[in-house]
Design a protein around this motif. Structure first.
Motif, PDB file in Angstrom:
ATOM      1  N   ALA A 208      -4.200  52.217  43.747  1.00  9.51           N
ATOM      2  CA  ALA A 208      -3.323  52.863  44.723  1.00  9.51           C
ATOM      3  C   ALA A 208      -3.584  54.355  44.779  1.00  9.51           C
ATOM      4  O   ALA A 208      -3.861  54.994  43.761  1.00  9.51           O
ATOM      5  N   ILE A 209      -3.480  54.893  45.983  1.00 12.65           N
ATOM      6  CA  ILE A 209      -3.472  56.333  46.205  1.00 12.65           C
ATOM      7  C   ILE A 209      -2.033  56.714  46.525  1.00 12.65           C
ATOM      8  O   ILE A 209      -1.408  56.107  47.396  1.00 12.65           O
ATOM      9  N   VAL A 210      -1.504  57.700  45.819  1.00  8.87           N
ATOM     10  CA  VAL A 210      -0.115  58.107  46.006  1.00  8.87           C
ATOM     11  C   VAL A 210      -0.094  59.463  46.697  1.00  8.87           C
ATOM     12  O   VAL A 210      -0.725  60.416  46.237  1.00  8.87           O
ATOM     13  N   VAL A 232       3.705  47.212  37.342  1.00  6.75           N
ATOM     14  CA  VAL A 232       3.179  45.994  37.962  1.00  6.75           C
ATOM     15  C   VAL A 232       1.670  45.844  37.753  1.00  6.75           C
ATOM     16  O   VAL A 232       1.056  44.892  38.235  1.00  6.75           O
ATOM     17  N   GLY A 233       1.058  46.786  37.024  1.00  2.00           N
ATOM     18  CA  GLY A 233      -0.356  46.650  36.671  1.00  2.00           C
ATOM     19  C   GLY A 233      -1.344  47.034  37.749  1.00  2.00           C
ATOM     20  O   GLY A 233      -2.466  46.534  37.772  1.00  2.00           O
ATOM     21  N   ILE A 234      -0.942  47.948  38.645  1.00  2.00           N
ATOM     22  CA  ILE A 234      -1.869  48.435  39.678  1.00  2.00           C
ATOM     23  C   ILE A 234      -2.390  49.810  39.253  1.00  2.00           C
ATOM     24  O   ILE A 234      -1.599  50.741  39.061  1.00  2.00           O
ATOM     25  N   PRO A 235      -3.705  49.983  39.111  1.00  2.00           N
ATOM     26  CA  PRO A 235      -4.240  51.291  38.710  1.00  2.00           C
ATOM     27  C   PRO A 235      -3.919  52.358  39.753  1.00  2.00           C
ATOM     28  O   PRO A 235      -3.924  52.088  40.958  1.00  2.00           O
ATOM     29  N   VAL A 236      -3.634  53.560  39.296  1.00  2.00           N
ATOM     30  CA  VAL A 236      -3.426  54.695  40.203  1.00  2.00           C
ATOM     31  C   VAL A 236      -4.757  55.428  40.331  1.00  2.00           C
ATOM     32  O   VAL A 236      -5.238  56.038  39.375  1.00  2.00           O
ATOM     33  N   LEU A 237      -5.358  55.349  41.510  1.00  2.14           N
ATOM     34  CA  LEU A 237      -6.646  56.001  41.738  1.00  2.14           C
ATOM     35  C   LEU A 237      -6.505  57.514  41.797  1.00  2.14           C
ATOM     36  O   LEU A 237      -7.449  58.241  41.514  1.00  2.14           O
ATOM     37  N   GLY A 238      -5.318  57.968  42.173  1.00  2.89           N
ATOM     38  CA  GLY A 238      -5.092  59.410  42.197  1.00  2.89           C
ATOM     39  C   GLY A 238      -3.949  59.795  43.102  1.00  2.89           C
ATOM     40  O   GLY A 238      -3.401  58.984  43.847  1.00  2.89           O
ATOM     41  N   VAL A 239      -3.579  61.081  42.995  1.00  2.00           N
ATOM     42  CA  VAL A 239      -2.478  61.650  43.776  1.00  2.00           C
ATOM     43  C   VAL A 239      -3.041  62.668  44.755  1.00  2.00           C
ATOM     44  O   VAL A 239      -3.914  63.472  44.404  1.00  2.00           O
ATOM     45  N   VAL A 240      -2.543  62.625  45.994  1.00  2.00           N
ATOM     46  CA  VAL A 240      -2.925  63.588  47.030  1.00  2.00           C
ATOM     47  C   VAL A 240      -1.712  64.436  47.365  1.00  2.00           C
ATOM     48  O   VAL A 240      -0.635  63.898  47.652  1.00  2.00           O
ATOM     49  N   GLU A 241      -1.864  65.756  47.319  1.00  2.00           N
ATOM     50  CA  GLU A 241      -0.799  66.652  47.755  1.00  2.00           C
ATOM     51  C   GLU A 241      -1.038  67.002  49.213  1.00  2.00           C
ATOM     52  O   GLU A 241      -1.949  67.754  49.548  1.00  2.00           O
TER      53      GLU A 241
END
Length: 364
Positions: A208-210, A232-241
């Protein structure tokens, strides 16, 4: 205190958002029959629904076999530009000759058709399933927005009906061979998120991208979104500001003279003429305003604290806003070249992470 034995280990299966307290879960043998179910609006449905593993998960996994990479675009709060980012991510990947699908699961607020310039289009069905609506030969889109007879019609659905449509999108849409499926989710951590996580986990979702804006009122909710992904076991690919300051060429600004009485006079032409007379250097200068105050350090600090990647910032750009309103790519012309350069940097990182991870997995 528990109402039945299933409560000792938590609910079995989904818990509808309007369920009673101590719901045993939709897949429990006690679903619809436990004391906690009395008076629940879902009681009859749960009592008569088949129990055990969802047979549709097999169909979803089979349909998703032709999709190499699946990426969720999430936000903890509405209005942060999540759908704008998802649509431009799809445009950018398609512009790199990738086969791309964009799935809009924001059931109550589908904005993707407008942002892709597809308002008024309809879904067609073939013997292979529902056909996406295509922007280009290599960019297909699916949204409930294509199913509404009136774009102003409100979608007033309970959780189970939303979940059913999301499942149908994953099970019945024929995307063909895709390099990327981008899933644009609604804000928050509600039924739609639980459903898409459950349905996609069995198909090797990449992550996921947040998306967030810099101020605390958004960061607080984004922390919850990241926690949801971890649970829920979904990798966080990264955060975008997103909306990380207003950045504009000096020459594009409007100038007004305002009196103490509030009267306004447009003095843009005179000011720009004076700037040009004073210095040609100023013609290439950009102005920057910090629109949202990042009192706790913004998305970068939050990402560091939560040990997830920070992908970068995208400034507020009137050109990008216009591209989204007009349903076009911000990479296709020079009208929003400023935000396009920031987006390209972020999207390049996403692509490298996802494809490198896939290469590593194939070598194991």
């Amino acid at each position: 205190m528990t109402t039945n034995g299933s409560q000792q280990n938590g609910p079995v299966g989904d818990v509808p958002e309007d369920a009673n307290e101590h719901c045993p879960g939709t897949q429990s043998e006690r679903a619809g029959k436990a004391e906690a179910c009395a008076g629940c609006p879902n009681q009859q449905i749960c009592a008569t629904a088949p129990k055990g593993p969802d047979p549709d998960l097999v169909d979803i996994a089979e349909r998703m076999q032709t999709v190499k990479h699946k990426i969720l675009v999430l936000s903890g709060k509405g209005g942060v530009g999540k759908s704008t980012f998802a649509s431009q991510l799809a445009f950018a990947l398609a512009g790199k000759d990738k086969q791309v699908g964009l799935l809009d699961i924001d059931i109550c607020g589908p904005s993707i058709p407008k942002m892709l310039g597809l308002e008024g289009q309809e879904i067609h069905q073939s013997n292979l399933g529902w056909s996406p609506v295509y922007v280009e030969d290599n960019l297909g889109v699916m949204s409930i927005g294509f199913m509404l007879p009136d774009p102003d019609e409100a979608v007033i659905w309970r959780g189970p009906r939303k979940n059913g449509l999301i499942k149908q999108f994953l099970k019945d849409v024929y995307w063909g061979e895709l390099d990327y499926l981008i899933v644009d989710a609604p804000p928050g951590t509600s039924d739609e998120h639980i459903s898409i996580a459950q349905y996609l986990k069995a198909t090797s979702v990449d992550g996921a991208i947040v998306v967030t804006t810099p101020q605390d009122v958004s960061i607080i909710d984004v922390r919850k979104e990241i926690n949801f992904c971890q649970k829920v076991g979904i990798p966080v690919l990264g955060v975008v500001e997103n909306m990380s300051g207003l950045l504009q060429p000096l020459s594009s600004l409007k100038f007004k003279s305002i009196t103490i009485n509030g009267d306004e006079e447009d003095v843009t032409a005179a000011v720009l003429q004076e700037i040009q007379r004073s210095s040609n250097l100023l013609q290439s200068v950009y102005t920057y305003s910090e629109v949202f105050y990042a009192s706790s350090g913004g998305a970068e600090k939050m990402a560091k604290d939560m040990k997830v990647p920070f992908l970068g910032r995208v400034p507020l750009d009137p050109g990008l806003s216009r591209a989204a309103e007009e349903g076009r790519s911000c990479f296709s012309d020079g009208s929003c070249k400023l935000s396009a350069s920031y987006l390209n940097s972020i999207i390049g990182k996403i692509q490298c992470t996802v494809e490198a991870s896939a290469d590593s997995s194939s070598k194991v």
